[in-house]
Design a protein around this motif. Sequence first.
Motif, mmCIF file in Angstrom:
data_model
loop_
_atom_site.group_PDB
_atom_site.id
_atom_site.type_symbol
_atom_site.label_atom_id
_atom_site.label_comp_id
_atom_site.label_asym_id
_atom_site.label_seq_id
_atom_site.Cartn_x
_atom_site.Cartn_y
_atom_site.Cartn_z
ATOM 1 N N GLY B 207 0.788 -1.224 0.000
ATOM 2 C CA GLY B 207 0.000 0.000 0.000
ATOM 3 C C GLY B 207 0.818 1.271 0.000
ATOM 4 N N TYR B 208 2.111 1.135 -0.115
ATOM 5 C CA TYR B 208 2.954 2.314 0.033
ATOM 6 C C TYR B 208 2.677 3.374 -1.028
ATOM 7 C CZ TYR B 208 7.112 5.204 0.454
ATOM 8 O OH TYR B 208 7.960 6.265 0.583
ATOM 9 N N GLU B 209 2.709 2.966 -2.267
ATOM 10 C CA GLU B 209 2.504 3.951 -3.334
ATOM 11 C C GLU B 209 1.106 4.549 -3.284
ATOM 12 O OE1 GLU B 209 3.696 0.931 -3.921
ATOM 13 O OE2 GLU B 209 5.596 1.080 -5.025
ATOM 14 N N MET B 210 0.138 3.689 -3.088
ATOM 15 C CA MET B 210 -1.235 4.180 -3.066
ATOM 16 C C MET B 210 -1.456 5.134 -1.892
ATOM 17 S SD MET B 210 -2.716 3.089 -5.698
ATOM 18 C CE MET B 210 -1.604 2.420 -6.923
ATOM 19 N N TYR B 211 -0.810 4.808 -0.797
ATOM 20 C CA TYR B 211 -0.919 5.686 0.361
ATOM 21 C C TYR B 211 -0.334 7.058 0.054
ATOM 22 C CZ TYR B 211 -0.092 7.685 4.984
ATOM 23 O OH TYR B 211 -0.078 8.527 6.063
ATOM 24 N N ARG B 212 0.839 7.040 -0.550
ATOM 25 C CA ARG B 212 1.509 8.309 -0.853
ATOM 26 C C ARG B 212 0.650 9.199 -1.750
ATOM 27 N NH1 ARG B 212 5.635 10.139 2.392
ATOM 28 N NH2 ARG B 212 7.355 8.679 2.469
ATOM 29 N N LYS B 213 -0.021 8.566 -2.672
ATOM 30 C CA LYS B 213 -0.864 9.348 -3.583
ATOM 31 C C LYS B 213 -1.981 10.031 -2.811
ATOM 32 C CE LYS B 213 -0.347 6.498 -7.679
ATOM 33 N NZ LYS B 213 0.930 7.139 -8.030
ATOM 34 N N ARG B 214 -2.371 9.412 -1.757
ATOM 35 C CA ARG B 214 -3.541 9.905 -1.051
ATOM 36 C C ARG B 214 -3.181 10.863 0.069
ATOM 37 N NH1 ARG B 214 -8.614 7.635 -1.458
ATOM 38 N NH2 ARG B 214 -9.965 8.419 0.188
ATOM 39 N N GLN B 215 -2.169 10.478 0.841
ATOM 40 C CA GLN B 215 -1.878 11.242 2.053
ATOM 41 C C GLN B 215 -0.544 11.972 2.040
ATOM 42 O OE1 GLN B 215 -4.102 11.431 4.326
ATOM 43 N NE2 GLN B 215 -5.411 9.608 4.177
ATOM 44 N N HIS B 216 0.324 11.621 1.137
ATOM 45 C CA HIS B 216 1.672 12.205 1.104
ATOM 46 C C HIS B 216 2.480 11.911 2.348
ATOM 47 C CE1 HIS B 216 0.063 13.946 -2.431
ATOM 48 N NE2 HIS B 216 -0.799 14.695 -1.751
ATOM 49 N N ARG B 217 2.130 12.524 3.460
ATOM 50 C CA ARG B 217 2.951 12.377 4.673
ATOM 51 C C ARG B 217 2.636 11.090 5.419
ATOM 52 N NH1 ARG B 217 2.905 17.944 6.800
ATOM 53 N NH2 ARG B 217 4.888 18.808 6.082
ATOM 54 N N ILE B 218 3.673 10.544 6.031
ATOM 55 C CA ILE B 218 3.454 9.342 6.823
ATOM 56 C C ILE B 218 3.160 9.715 8.266
ATOM 57 C CG2 ILE B 218 4.454 7.168 7.632
ATOM 58 C CD1 ILE B 218 4.554 6.938 4.732
ATOM 59 N N PHE B 233 -8.834 1.274 -1.497
ATOM 60 C CA PHE B 233 -7.621 0.468 -1.524
ATOM 61 C C PHE B 233 -7.968 -1.000 -1.238
ATOM 62 C CE2 PHE B 233 -3.835 -1.333 0.624
ATOM 63 C CZ PHE B 233 -3.058 -1.399 -0.519
ATOM 64 N N PRO B 234 -7.597 -1.901 -2.166
ATOM 65 C CA PRO B 234 -8.108 -3.278 -2.094
ATOM 66 C C PRO B 234 -7.638 -4.114 -0.911
ATOM 67 C CG PRO B 234 -6.566 -3.037 -3.918
ATOM 68 C CD PRO B 234 -6.835 -1.660 -3.394
ATOM 69 N N ARG B 235 -6.684 -3.626 -0.156
ATOM 70 C CA ARG B 235 -6.305 -4.418 1.016
ATOM 71 C C ARG B 235 -6.777 -3.762 2.309
ATOM 72 N NH1 ARG B 235 -3.352 -8.427 -0.995
ATOM 73 N NH2 ARG B 235 -3.268 -9.313 1.068
ATOM 74 N N SER B 236 -7.485 -2.645 2.216
ATOM 75 C CA SER B 236 -7.983 -2.044 3.455
ATOM 76 C C SER B 236 -9.135 -2.898 3.970
ATOM 77 C CB SER B 236 -8.456 -0.616 3.210
ATOM 78 O OG SER B 236 -9.840 -0.606 2.897
ATOM 79 N N ILE B 237 -9.270 -2.856 5.284
ATOM 80 C CA ILE B 237 -10.270 -3.733 5.906
ATOM 81 C C ILE B 237 -11.677 -3.392 5.416
ATOM 82 C CG2 ILE B 237 -11.295 -4.379 8.121
ATOM 83 C CD1 ILE B 237 -8.440 -3.935 9.318
ATOM 84 N N GLN B 238 -11.968 -2.127 5.350
ATOM 85 C CA GLN B 238 -13.313 -1.743 4.926
ATOM 86 C C GLN B 238 -13.589 -2.157 3.476
ATOM 87 O OE1 GLN B 238 -15.928 -1.342 6.067
ATOM 88 N NE2 GLN B 238 -17.122 0.484 5.587
ATOM 89 N N PHE B 239 -12.595 -2.014 2.641
ATOM 90 C CA PHE B 239 -12.768 -2.457 1.246
ATOM 91 C C PHE B 239 -13.110 -3.947 1.209
ATOM 92 C CE2 PHE B 239 -11.457 -4.269 -2.742
ATOM 93 C CZ PHE B 239 -11.825 -3.334 -3.693
ATOM 94 N N CYS B 240 -12.366 -4.735 1.970
ATOM 95 C CA CYS B 240 -12.590 -6.188 1.988
ATOM 96 C C CYS B 240 -13.999 -6.509 2.469
ATOM 97 C CB CYS B 240 -11.577 -6.875 2.898
ATOM 98 S SG CYS B 240 -9.892 -6.770 2.296
ATOM 99 N N LEU B 241 -14.437 -5.792 3.507
ATOM 100 C CA LEU B 241 -15.765 -6.072 4.038
ATOM 101 C C LEU B 241 -16.846 -5.706 3.024
ATOM 102 C CD1 LEU B 241 -15.394 -4.915 7.755
ATOM 103 C CD2 LEU B 241 -15.330 -7.232 6.831
ATOM 104 N N LEU B 242 -16.647 -4.608 2.344
ATOM 105 C CA LEU B 242 -17.622 -4.200 1.327
ATOM 106 C C LEU B 242 -17.736 -5.252 0.236
ATOM 107 C CD1 LEU B 242 -16.646 -0.429 1.075
ATOM 108 C CD2 LEU B 242 -18.941 -1.269 1.640
ATOM 109 N N GLU B 243 -16.580 -5.745 -0.199
ATOM 110 C CA GLU B 243 -16.586 -6.757 -1.255
ATOM 111 C C GLU B 243 -17.231 -8.059 -0.777
ATOM 112 O OE1 GLU B 243 -14.934 -6.794 -4.674
ATOM 113 O OE2 GLU B 243 -15.739 -4.825 -4.178
#
Lengths: 478, 315
Positions: B207-218, B233-243
Motif C-alpha cells: 500500500g505504500y505507493e497508493m498511500y503516498r498518492k492519497r496522504q503524502h505524509r506518513i 484500496f483493495p487491502r484495506s479492511i473496509q474495502f474487503c468487508l464491502l466486497e
Amino acid sequence: MKLDDYDPGDFYDELFVERGQPRPEALPLVERINSLSIEELMQRQQSAQKALLRLGATFNVYSDEQGTERVLPFDIIPRIVSGHDWAWLERGLKQRIEALNRFLSDIYGEQKIVKDGLIPEDLIYSSKGFLKPCLGMEPPNGIWCHITGTDLVRDRDGQWYVLEDNLRCPSGASYVLENRRVMKTTFPLVFGQMPILPVDDYAGQLLETLLNLAPPHLDDPTVVVLTPGMYNSAYFEHSFLAQQMGVELVQGSDLVVADGYLQMKTTKGLQRVDVVYRRIDDDFLDPTTFRPDSMLGIPGIMEVYRRGRVALANAPGTGVADDKVIYAYVPKMVKYYLGEDQIIPNVPTYLCWEPQDQAHVLANLDKLVVKAANESGGYGMLIGPHATPEQREDFAERIRATPRNYIAQPTLTLSRAPTLMGDRIEGCHVDLRPYILYGKEIYVNPGGLTRVALRRGSLVVNSSQGGGTKDTWVVGNS
Amino acid sequence: MLSRVADSIYWLNRYIERAENVARFVDVNLNLLLDSPVGVAQQWEPLVLTTGDLTLFKENYGAATADNVIRFLTFDAKYPNSILSCLQMARENARSVRESISSEMWEQVNDFYLMVKDACQRPDDLDLSDFFSQVKMSSHLFAGVMNATMSHNEGWHFGRIGRMIERADKTARILDVKYFILLPSVKDVGTPLDELQWIALLKSASGYEMYRKRQHRITPQDVVNFLVLDREFPRSIQFCLLEAERSLHQITGSSRGVWRNPAERALGKLRSELDYITVEEITQRGLHEFLDDLETALNDIGRKIRETFFALEVV
C-alpha cells in the motif's frame, strides 16, 4: 532410423508386419517417429508426462505412503487399430453388451436361462456379484450395464479375444481423453495426415446415457457422479468425468434420503437427485441393504431406487456378469438371447468346479493362467509358466478347496507394440479396453485404453501392477 | 451448489490468501532489518505473535531467530498455517472440487503447490526474497485466473468471500505488528526509525505507493485510516468487508442493508460500524484493542457463514 532396427520378434506386432515393414495404416506415424532423434522422442515423452502431472491426471496408490498420487506411466508411441478391425470389434462389442444386458434382466427376473438348463442355478447364486435384494427389480428402460469396459487382447496370430468384462465401475475412460489431448500436442502433424477417429464425444455420450435414465416427465433432471472420495485410486477420473459432463461430483456424505427421495445438501437446502453415476461398489452403496459398516454410501438409497425415484448406473447387481465363471457362458448367452454366433471369441476357459476341467487344470498348471473368479486389478492370479513350483502347489490347493472360485485359461502370447523404454524402442505387450455405453442405443467409443506392460517381458498390464498406457488410434478408412 | 463444494472453494481462497500474507509478513521484516540502524535488535517474535501461534512456536523452536521464524512460517509441514501447509490444503481443497472450478484454476493451484514444495526441499539455496515475491505473484495469478475463467456464480462468490475475510483479518494483523514491534525507547516515536517501520508496514500491504498518492505524509493516524477505512484500496479492511458483503448478498439474493441469516447480519453490522467510525475513535479505544475486537468479529462472521451455508445437518 529408430524404428528401422525395431524387431517385432516372434509376436504379433501392432505397428509392424515384420522388421522394417510398418502396417499400412501406421506408415505416417512410423515415418514421423523415424524423422525424430531418440533424444527428441525422449524429450517429448517427458513433456507429455509433465503435462499429465500438471493436469493432475494421476491415480492414487494405496500402499504408497509417500505422496499418494502418481501419474500413470504414459508412452507416446500410440497403438493403432485399423478401421477394418474396428468395425468388426464394434459389432462384436455391441452384440456382447446386448447379450449381457439380456442376461442381467433375465437373471434378476424370470431366470429363463437357468430354467432352460443353460447355466446352473448354483453358479448364479454363488457369484459374489449376484445381489439377492435386486431380484425382481427393473431398472429404467430395462438397461443394467450402462457403462462397460471390456478387455480385449490379441494372440500371436493376431486373433482378437475378449479377456474379461468389467460391468461394475470400469475405470480408465478419463485417461483415454487426457492421453489424446496430450498426444495432439506431441504429434500434431500426424493428426493432420491420418484419419484418426476422435474420442472426445465420450463425455457427451455418457451424459446422454445417464439422462436417458431419468424419469421422462422431468424437464431438467439432476445427474451426479458419486465418488468414494479423494483418496480413491480413480478419484481423478471421477472428478474429470463430472467436470466434462458439467454435473456435480458428490460423496456419500453429500447425499441423504429425505421425504422418500435422494437429495443432496446444497447451500440453499436439499435438492433432489435423479440419476447417480456411482463409482462405488454395490457392497458399499447402502449400509441398510448391503454392508452395514460402509461409510461411503447412503442409508436408504436402495429403497428409493426400488421405487424408481432415482436411477443408478450401473444398476446394482451387474457384478454377476463380471464373474469370470459367468464369463465362460457368454457365448451361450449370445446364442440363447440373440440367436447369433458370438463375433469376438472368448479365451478358451476351464471351469475348475467341473471335475473334468479341474483335473485338466491341475495337471497343466505350468501351462495355464489361473484367475480368481471375483478379483480384478491383476490380483489373485497365477501365471503358470512363470510361477515357482511352490506357487503352483499353493494354487492347486486353493483350487481343490474352493473350485468355484477359479478358472484357468491357456497363456496367450499377447501382441506387442513398440514402446519407448529408456533410450530404446522395444516391443511391449498390450491389451485394449474400449468403453461401451448403453443408453438409447449402444455406443462404442472409438479406441479405448491401451494398457502396456512396462516391465520387460511382463504380460501384466494393470496399472496397479506397474503397467502404463498408450493412446489408441482407430484409423478410419479415408 | 453443494455445501461441501462451496465450503471447499471458500477455503481454497482463504488458504491461498493466507499463504500470500505470510509471505508479505516475512518479506517485509527481512527488508526492514536491512534498513534498521545497527544496534537495533532484530525483532522476529512479533511476527509469530500476530499469527496467534506463539506458544506452538516456542514449544518447537525456542528462540525467535530469523532462521527459526522463517522456517516455521514458511516451510514447516507440521505447522498448519505455514506457506507450505496452506498450499497443501489449498490444493487438497481444489482437488476435491476440480469439477466445479475451471481447469486453469486447478492448474494454477497445482503449479503453485509444486513450486512451494520444490522450494521447501532446498530451503538453503533459496533466494528468499525471490521466493516470497513468487508466492505473492502466484496468489495474484490464482485470483486473476479465477476471475477470468470461472463463471461469477455462487461458487465464485463464496471464493471471494473467503479471500476477502482472510485478507481483512491479515491486514488487521499486519497493523497489529506495529503494536508489538518495540521502538528502542519512547523518545523514538515520530523519529525516522518509527517512520521506517510504518513504511515497512504499508509495503507489506502493498500500500505504500497508493498511500503516498492519497496522504503524502506518513503519520500513524493516516496509515491506520488508510489500512482500515479506505474504501478504494483493495487491502484495506473496509474495502474487503464491502466486497465480501456484496458477494454474500449476491448469493442470498437479498438486498444490502437487510439480513435474512446470521451471516448477513454479522457482516453487515461490522461493515456499517466501519462506515461511521473515525480514526480518532479508533485511537481512543486503543488500536490494539480495536484490532483485537475486529479479528474476533471476523472469526464470528466466518463461523456464521459456515453454519448458514456449509453445515447443513439433516435429521
